[in-house]
Write a protein that holds these residues in place. Structure first.
Motif, short mmCIF file in Angstrom:
data_model
loop_
_atom_site.label_atom_id
_atom_site.label_comp_id
_atom_site.label_asym_id
_atom_site.label_seq_id
_atom_site.Cartn_x
_atom_site.Cartn_y
_atom_site.Cartn_z
N LEU A 17 0.83 -1.19 0.00
CA LEU A 17 0.00 0.00 0.00
C LEU A 17 0.87 1.26 0.00
CD1 LEU A 17 -3.12 0.53 2.26
CD2 LEU A 17 -1.41 2.32 2.06
N SER A 18 1.96 1.24 0.75
CA SER A 18 2.85 2.40 0.88
C SER A 18 3.45 2.84 -0.44
CB SER A 18 3.99 2.10 1.86
OG SER A 18 3.49 1.77 3.13
N ALA A 19 3.55 1.94 -1.41
CA ALA A 19 4.21 2.26 -2.67
C ALA A 19 3.22 2.66 -3.77
CB ALA A 19 5.04 1.07 -3.15
N LEU A 20 1.94 2.80 -3.43
CA LEU A 20 0.96 3.24 -4.43
C LEU A 20 1.27 4.66 -4.89
CD1 LEU A 20 -2.48 1.98 -3.04
CD2 LEU A 20 -1.36 1.27 -5.17
N VAL A 62 8.49 -5.83 -1.38
CA VAL A 62 9.45 -4.80 -0.95
C VAL A 62 10.16 -4.10 -2.10
CG1 VAL A 62 9.86 -5.99 1.23
CG2 VAL A 62 11.34 -6.48 -0.71
N LYS A 63 10.15 -4.69 -3.29
CA LYS A 63 10.96 -4.15 -4.38
C LYS A 63 10.60 -2.71 -4.72
CE LYS A 63 12.52 -5.01 -9.12
NZ LYS A 63 12.22 -3.63 -9.58
N SER A 64 9.30 -2.43 -4.94
CA SER A 64 8.91 -1.08 -5.33
C SER A 64 9.17 -0.07 -4.22
CB SER A 64 7.42 -1.05 -5.72
OG SER A 64 6.61 -1.53 -4.66
N LEU A 65 9.00 -0.50 -2.98
CA LEU A 65 9.24 0.40 -1.86
C LEU A 65 10.72 0.72 -1.73
CD1 LEU A 65 7.45 0.27 1.54
CD2 LEU A 65 9.89 0.70 1.48
N LEU A 66 11.57 -0.29 -1.84
CA LEU A 66 13.01 -0.07 -1.73
C LEU A 66 13.55 0.68 -2.93
CD1 LEU A 66 14.23 -3.45 -0.19
CD2 LEU A 66 13.81 -1.28 0.97
N ASP A 67 12.99 0.42 -4.12
CA ASP A 67 13.41 1.17 -5.31
C ASP A 67 13.13 2.65 -5.13
OD1 ASP A 67 14.30 -1.07 -6.62
OD2 ASP A 67 12.55 -1.30 -7.91
N HIS A 68 11.99 2.96 -4.54
CA HIS A 68 11.63 4.37 -4.35
C HIS A 68 12.47 5.01 -3.24
CE1 HIS A 68 9.11 7.92 -4.51
NE2 HIS A 68 8.93 7.85 -3.20
N LEU A 69 12.66 4.30 -2.16
CA LEU A 69 13.42 4.85 -1.03
C LEU A 69 14.89 5.02 -1.38
CD1 LEU A 69 13.51 5.71 1.95
CD2 LEU A 69 13.82 3.29 2.55
N GLY A 70 15.44 4.06 -2.13
CA GLY A 70 16.86 4.12 -2.48
C GLY A 70 17.73 4.21 -1.24
N GLY A 71 18.70 5.12 -1.28
CA GLY A 71 19.56 5.32 -0.11
C GLY A 71 19.03 6.37 0.85
N GLY A 72 17.83 6.91 0.54
CA GLY A 72 17.23 7.90 1.43
C GLY A 72 17.79 9.29 1.26
N ARG A 73 18.50 9.55 0.15
CA ARG A 73 19.18 10.85 -0.03
C ARG A 73 18.20 12.01 -0.02
NH1 ARG A 73 19.81 13.96 -4.42
NH2 ARG A 73 18.98 12.32 -5.79
N GLU A 74 17.08 11.89 -0.74
CA GLU A 74 16.14 13.01 -0.82
C GLU A 74 15.60 13.42 0.54
OE1 GLU A 74 16.24 11.33 -4.94
OE2 GLU A 74 16.18 10.52 -2.90
N TRP A 75 15.50 12.46 1.46
CA TRP A 75 14.97 12.74 2.79
C TRP A 75 16.07 13.03 3.82
CZ3 TRP A 75 13.41 8.89 -0.49
CH2 TRP A 75 12.10 8.98 -0.99
N GLY A 76 17.31 13.08 3.36
CA GLY A 76 18.42 13.35 4.28
C GLY A 76 18.79 12.19 5.17
N LEU A 77 18.34 10.98 4.78
CA LEU A 77 18.61 9.81 5.63
C LEU A 77 19.95 9.15 5.30
CD1 LEU A 77 15.05 8.22 5.76
CD2 LEU A 77 16.19 9.61 7.49
N ASP A 78 20.71 9.77 4.39
CA ASP A 78 22.04 9.25 4.08
C ASP A 78 23.13 10.11 4.71
OD1 ASP A 78 21.66 11.50 2.54
OD2 ASP A 78 22.63 10.69 0.74
N SER A 79 22.74 11.05 5.56
CA SER A 79 23.71 11.97 6.16
C SER A 79 24.38 11.35 7.38
CB SER A 79 23.02 13.28 6.55
OG SER A 79 21.98 13.03 7.48
#
Length: 384
Positions: free
Chosen positions: A28-31, A64-81
């Motif tokens: 649902l989260s990846a809709l 999980v594939k679509s969710l992880l593809d979208h999240l990636g490394g979390g750069r856009e959300w600052g989660l890679d800092s």
């Protein structure tokens, strides 16, 4: 606010058969939402807008594939800092550990201890809102509550049977909670629980340890729901835009709401930004024959036909003479010459041949599954 003042647990366990086939291969989260977003963007943006950088994400295995593809490394959300900390866990593993008689909250407890955070927020995956979690924290502290939950007053048409509604006193102290399906329908508005909870991390660790010993639910969300009214609980009222996603109609309506400038601004252009993964693509091309009215379109599209009251995702072709009306078209769609799409949802990679009609109704939008090649008319869609 220091970055470790709060940590977050993001639950993604909610799945609804009434959202099939859209959730056949994705959670649902990846809709998709409003052309370029995913539903997970809202919970994640609420978290990072509160300067939270330590996040525990619970996933459902197999989707999980679509969710992880979208999240990636979390750069856009600052989660890679530097100083950020992400932990991914599978809900099925938690359930299996409980069935095997093993400690099943151990991973989340370990995360909470390592986060070194004073407070923890839990946020679910089905309530679409833009909420200031720092304001929720201030309310939690002011009330000196053990547990704070978030609610919104909504009509019964916006509530699923398994959603929880709250009974509150005049000070918004939680007296009771119940499944909406077990509630007498005699009110204009109900206190819908938004599956957002705030607690001191130290209390949560101790509560989870006690709960584990007593056979508490494997779901962290269900565990927190079981504590409402048992411990000193206050409710924080959210007054902004909300969509509760639990079936095709609620999902379709939430997207269509974004064509209302007031609702669009309330959700996406409040004081808090909703962040999504960026795509470096060319702008959408509109030919001289194109007719576009009251619609949202993402990048990379080619529009030669008519688009009205619709939301068109990236890299979609609407060819000459084609008409798209009150529809959601996800990415890489191909609507060939003279085709008519009305009151429909086209999943990714759908091709509709020339002259073909796909027509549903406002209450029952026609769903075309991912990767479908439509070669004959589809009329009168029904909810699955």
């Amino acid at each position: 606010m220091k970055t470790n003042k709060m940590c977050a647990i993001m639950g993604n366990e909610h799945e609804y058969n009434d959202l099939l086939p859209l959730t056949e291969n994705r959670p649902l989260s990846a809709l998709y939402f409003d052309c370029k977003y995913r539903l997970m963007d809202f919970a994640l943006s609420n978290v990072v807008n509160a300067n939270i950088r330590r996040v525990y994400v619970i996933l459902n295995e197999g989707k999980v594939k679509s969710l992880l593809d979208h999240l990636g490394g979390g750069r856009e959300w600052g989660l890679d800092s530097v100083g950020s900390y992400q932990y991914l866990s599978f809900f099925g593993d938690i359930v299996q550990k409980k069935l095997n008689g093993k400690p099943y909250y151990c991973d989340v407890i370990d995360f909470l201890k390592k986060s070194m955070s004073d407070y923890t927020v839990f946020i679910g995956n089905k309530m679409l809102c833009n909420i200031d979690l720092k304001a929720v924290l201030r309310s939690h502290q002011a009330q000196n509550a053990t547990l704070t939950t978030v609610f919104k007053r909504v009509p019964q048409t916006k509530i699923a049977k398994n959603d929880n509604v709250l009974t509150l006193d005049n000070e918004n102290r939680v007296l009771n909670t119940a499944k909406f399906g077990n509630t007498a329908l005699n009110n204009d508005l109900y206190n819908l629980n938004l599956n957002i909870f705030m607690a001191k991390t130290s209390w949560l660790i101790e509560a989870l340890e006690r709960g584990e010993e007593n056979g508490a639910p494997a779901s962290i969300e269900d565990f927190l729901l079981s504590q409402l009214g048992v411990v000193e609980t206050y409710a924080y009222e959210y007054t902004g835009y909300l969509s509760n996603i639990y079936d095709i109609k609620s999902y379709y309506d939430a997207n269509m709401d974004m064509l209302d400038p007031e609702k669009f601004a309330s959700l996406l252009f409040s004081s808090q930004k909703i962040i999504t993964r960026t795509k470096n693509e060319v702008a959408t091309y509109f030919s001289e024959e194109a007719q576009v009215k009251s619609s949202h379109l993402a990048t990379g599209c080619v529009i030669n036909g008519s688009v009205q009251d619709s939301l068109i995702s990236r890299m979609t072709l609407v060819d000459q003479g084609a008409k798209v009306d009150h529809a959601l078209v996800m990415s890489n769609g191909v609507i060939k010459k003279g085709a008519v799409i009305r009151h429909a949802i086209l999943d990714k990679d759908v091709t509709v041949d020339a002259g073909i009609k796909v027509i549903g109704t406002p209450n029952h939008p026609y769903i075309v599954a991912k990767g479908t090649h439509v070669t004959s008319d589809l009329i009168g869609g029904e909810l699955k």
